[in-house]
Design a protein around this motif. Structure first.
Motif, PDB file in Angstrom:
ATOM      1  N   PHE A 230     -14.228 -11.103  29.062  1.00  0.00           N
ATOM      2  CA  PHE A 230     -14.562 -10.212  30.344  1.00  0.00           C
ATOM      3  C   PHE A 230     -13.315 -10.676  31.183  1.00  0.00           C
ATOM      4  O   PHE A 230     -12.441 -11.752  30.857  1.00  0.00           O
ATOM      5  CB  PHE A 230     -15.664 -10.593  31.282  1.00  0.00           C
ATOM      6  N   ALA A 231     -12.845  -9.826  31.952  1.00  0.00           N
ATOM      7  CA  ALA A 231     -11.694 -10.052  33.196  1.00  0.00           C
ATOM      8  C   ALA A 231     -12.246 -10.222  34.534  1.00  0.00           C
ATOM      9  O   ALA A 231     -13.092  -9.089  34.834  1.00  0.00           O
ATOM     10  CB  ALA A 231     -10.613  -9.042  32.948  1.00  0.00           C
ATOM     11  N   LEU A 232     -11.843 -10.891  35.381  1.00  0.00           N
ATOM     12  CA  LEU A 232     -12.548 -10.762  36.770  1.00  0.00           C
ATOM     13  C   LEU A 232     -11.643 -10.086  37.696  1.00  0.00           C
ATOM     14  O   LEU A 232     -10.609  -9.864  37.809  1.00  0.00           O
ATOM     15  CB  LEU A 232     -12.333 -12.578  37.184  1.00  0.00           C
ATOM     16  N   PRO A 233     -12.493  -9.293  38.671  1.00  0.00           N
ATOM     17  CA  PRO A 233     -11.822  -8.610  39.731  1.00  0.00           C
ATOM     18  C   PRO A 233     -11.080  -9.375  40.749  1.00  0.00           C
ATOM     19  O   PRO A 233     -11.172 -10.685  40.505  1.00  0.00           O
ATOM     20  CB  PRO A 233     -13.218  -8.125  40.339  1.00  0.00           C
ATOM     21  N   ASP A 234     -10.041  -8.710  41.250  1.00  0.00           N
ATOM     22  CA  ASP A 234      -9.113  -9.450  42.205  1.00  0.00           C
ATOM     23  C   ASP A 234      -9.871 -10.128  43.302  1.00  0.00           C
ATOM     24  O   ASP A 234      -9.303 -11.235  43.755  1.00  0.00           O
ATOM     25  CB  ASP A 234      -8.079  -8.344  42.516  1.00  0.00           C
ATOM     26  N   ASP A 235     -10.819  -9.615  43.754  1.00  0.00           N
ATOM     27  CA  ASP A 235     -11.437 -10.313  44.762  1.00  0.00           C
ATOM     28  C   ASP A 235     -12.226 -11.414  44.416  1.00  0.00           C
ATOM     29  O   ASP A 235     -12.865 -12.239  45.453  1.00  0.00           O
ATOM     30  CB  ASP A 235     -12.305  -9.234  45.701  1.00  0.00           C
ATOM     31  N   TYR A 236     -12.426 -11.750  43.198  1.00  0.00           N
ATOM     32  CA  TYR A 236     -12.889 -12.975  42.582  1.00  0.00           C
ATOM     33  C   TYR A 236     -12.010 -14.081  42.554  1.00  0.00           C
ATOM     34  O   TYR A 236     -12.530 -15.413  42.504  1.00  0.00           O
ATOM     35  CB  TYR A 236     -13.439 -12.858  41.277  1.00  0.00           C
ATOM     36  N   ALA A 237     -10.608 -14.143  42.986  1.00  0.00           N
ATOM     37  CA  ALA A 237      -9.646 -15.159  42.821  1.00  0.00           C
ATOM     38  C   ALA A 237     -10.078 -16.213  43.785  1.00  0.00           C
ATOM     39  O   ALA A 237     -10.190 -15.879  45.222  1.00  0.00           O
ATOM     40  CB  ALA A 237      -8.433 -14.584  43.003  1.00  0.00           C
ATOM     41  N   GLY A 238      -9.981 -17.464  43.370  1.00  0.00           N
ATOM     42  CA  GLY A 238     -10.162 -18.412  44.554  1.00  0.00           C
ATOM     43  C   GLY A 238     -11.674 -18.789  44.926  1.00  0.00           C
ATOM     44  O   GLY A 238     -11.752 -19.564  45.732  1.00  0.00           O
ATOM     45  N   ARG A 239     -12.813 -17.933  44.357  1.00  0.00           N
ATOM     46  CA  ARG A 239     -13.834 -18.299  44.667  1.00  0.00           C
ATOM     47  C   ARG A 239     -14.777 -18.957  43.661  1.00  0.00           C
ATOM     48  O   ARG A 239     -14.449 -19.128  42.512  1.00  0.00           O
ATOM     49  CB  ARG A 239     -14.603 -16.885  44.943  1.00  0.00           C
ATOM     50  N   ARG A 240     -15.905 -19.451  44.152  1.00  0.00           N
ATOM     51  CA  ARG A 240     -16.858 -20.325  43.219  1.00  0.00           C
ATOM     52  C   ARG A 240     -17.509 -19.138  42.307  1.00  0.00           C
ATOM     53  O   ARG A 240     -17.860 -18.309  43.316  1.00  0.00           O
ATOM     54  CB  ARG A 240     -17.767 -21.197  44.025  1.00  0.00           C
ATOM     55  N   LEU A 241     -17.755 -19.358  41.274  1.00  0.00           N
ATOM     56  CA  LEU A 241     -18.398 -18.419  40.124  1.00  0.00           C
ATOM     57  C   LEU A 241     -19.434 -19.048  39.595  1.00  0.00           C
ATOM     58  O   LEU A 241     -19.631 -19.787  39.111  1.00  0.00           O
ATOM     59  CB  LEU A 241     -17.246 -17.796  39.508  1.00  0.00           C
ATOM     60  N   TRP A 242     -20.548 -18.061  39.527  1.00  0.00           N
ATOM     61  CA  TRP A 242     -21.879 -18.409  38.648  1.00  0.00           C
ATOM     62  C   TRP A 242     -22.205 -17.237  37.542  1.00  0.00           C
ATOM     63  O   TRP A 242     -21.820 -16.170  37.868  1.00  0.00           O
ATOM     64  CB  TRP A 242     -23.221 -18.432  39.510  1.00  0.00           C
ATOM     65  N   LEU A 243     -22.531 -17.776  36.505  1.00  0.00           N
ATOM     66  CA  LEU A 243     -22.905 -16.837  35.657  1.00  0.00           C
ATOM     67  C   LEU A 243     -24.683 -16.822  35.521  1.00  0.00           C
ATOM     68  O   LEU A 243     -25.120 -17.930  35.322  1.00  0.00           O
ATOM     69  CB  LEU A 243     -22.557 -17.394  34.216  1.00  0.00           C
ATOM     70  N   GLU A 244     -25.090 -15.397  35.516  1.00  0.00           N
ATOM     71  CA  GLU A 244     -26.257 -15.216  35.611  1.00  0.00           C
ATOM     72  C   GLU A 244     -26.786 -14.713  34.370  1.00  0.00           C
ATOM     73  O   GLU A 244     -26.355 -13.399  34.045  1.00  0.00           O
ATOM     74  CB  GLU A 244     -27.001 -14.438  36.811  1.00  0.00           C
ATOM     75  N   LEU A 245     -27.781 -15.279  33.627  1.00  0.00           N
ATOM     76  CA  LEU A 245     -28.036 -14.684  32.094  1.00  0.00           C
ATOM     77  C   LEU A 245     -29.340 -13.585  32.180  1.00  0.00           C
ATOM     78  O   LEU A 245     -29.578 -13.144  31.219  1.00  0.00           O
ATOM     79  CB  LEU A 245     -28.169 -15.578  31.090  1.00  0.00           C
ATOM     80  N   GLY A 246     -30.116 -13.766  33.526  1.00  0.00           N
ATOM     81  CA  GLY A 246     -31.119 -12.926  33.449  1.00  0.00           C
ATOM     82  C   GLY A 246     -32.394 -13.412  32.475  1.00  0.00           C
ATOM     83  O   GLY A 246     -32.557 -14.760  32.803  1.00  0.00           O
ATOM     84  N   ARG A 247     -32.990 -12.791  31.700  1.00  0.00           N
ATOM     85  CA  ARG A 247     -33.990 -13.357  30.925  1.00  0.00           C
ATOM     86  C   ARG A 247     -33.653 -13.796  29.482  1.00  0.00           C
ATOM     87  O   ARG A 247     -32.641 -13.009  29.080  1.00  0.00           O
ATOM     88  CB  ARG A 247     -35.271 -12.222  30.579  1.00  0.00           C
TER      89      ARG A 247
END
Length: 342
Positions: A230-247
């Motif tokens: 995956f590649a991150l969108p530009d507006d994600y730069a410098g932000r805290r990020l979390w991965l949600e796996l769902g179920r």
């Protein structure tokens, strides 16, 4: 003899002797698509005190209230059935009460109330419990105190929030948060051929292993690795990020760019990935581990010399229902907006 009959226990009825001497029984709750059954279990005693036939096709709130030793069943807040009066001192069972088989289906939170609720109390209880599959309000925030003492809040959903502190309230308003990045298919999935799975297969979309056409996937038990980039969108730069796996059924081990980020064993299946991601392409690996049930059931359909497992006691059969397995999703990455609170 009823103890050995097939049931779908949401709460296993423990033996009454676990709660002390005298005429005591443990209360259990069996739920299927065709109805609900309240059971009691004591010395030489296993009986259904309440049986109610009703189709259950979606998330449903179930409450059992004992008043003067008589169980009443409420479905979605409404009285559905009153059972027989018990001759025992009845104690509630728990999901981890021992015995029985894992619940086939999905369960939300289970609460035990130490008093008999009236009808209005049951409705209030239903309204206060989080509906499974929805995000509890508190999970939209992460609170931290920095080295200088300032309180910062990572906000993952837009809205207005109130922090109640010892010295008063602080109000936070966030009008916009970058939208979640959905990681849809295809996924490369690797199984262990030693346990009957394909070495590698492509899932165009996430699904329950037991719904796949491949026999080695339907009855697979063990570890399978899901992989995609995956590649991150530009507006994600410098932000805290979390991965949600769902179920997830049942455990997940997460790695991003080969960095281990943790083992997730209960909902919410969520982990912070900020330190592991980078600009450009990233690789996500999720090891998913399920229970033994499906391999054991699958082996019972094979000749003895082709089985990979064995049982000391015949507690399963070739017709035992399979348990959901795999990464079911939806999988997405969420970014947060940071707010510093004075």
């Amino acid at each position: 003899s009823g103890l050995a009959e097939p049931r779908n226990d949401a709460l296993f009825p423990p033996h009454g002797s676990l709660f002390g001497s005298g005429q005591r029984a443990g209360c259990g709750l069996a739920i299927g698509r065709n109805g609900v059954c309240v059971l009691e279990h004591g010395a030489a005693y296993f009986a259904p005190l309440l049986v109610h036939a009703v189709p259950l096709t979606d998330w449903t709130h179930i409450a059992v209230v004992y008043r003067q030793a008589q169980p009443s069943l409420y479905i979605n807040g409404e009285l559905a059935c009153v059972g027989l009066k018990s001759n025992y001192t009845v104690h509630p069972g728990t999901a981890a009460g021992g015995g029985g088989r894992p619940f086939v289906g999905e369960l939300g939170a289970i609460e035990t109330i130490s008093r008999a609720l009236d009808a209005d109390g049951v409705v209030a209880l239903m309204q206060s419990m989080d509906r499974p599959g929805t995000r509890p309000p508190g999970t939209a925030l992460e609170l931290e105190r920095g080295a200088g003492g300032a309180l910062s809040v990572q906000v993952r959903q837009p809205g207005e929030y109130v922090l109640v502190c010892a010295d008063g309230e602080r109000r936070i308003r966030v009008d916009a948060v970058p939208p979640p990045l959905l990681l849809a298919g295809p996924w490369d999935v690797q199984f262990d051929p030693h346990w009957g799975g394909p070495a590698q297969i492509t899932f165009n979309e996430l699904c329950d292993w037991t719904q796949r056409p491949e026999e080695g996937v339907r009855h697979y038990s063990g570890t399978a690795t899901y992989r995609r980039t995956f590649a991150l969108p530009d507006d994600y730069a410098g932000r805290r990020l979390w991965l949600e796996l769902g179920r997830v059924r049942d455990l997940a081990v997460v790695r991003v760019n080969s960095q281990p980020l943790g083992t997730l064993w209960c909902a919410p299946y969520r982990v912070e990935i900020t330190r592991a991601v980078r600009a450009g392409d990233n690789q996500l690996d999720v090891d998913v581990i399920n229970a033994w049930n499906n391999r054991l059931v699958g082996d019972l359909t094979l000749p003895v010399d082709q089985r990979r497992t064995s049982l000391a006691l015949p507690v399963l059969s070739a017709t035992t229902p399979l348990m959901p397995a795999g990464l079911l999703g939806p999988v997405q990455i969420e970014a947060a907006v940071e707010v510093v609170v004075e």
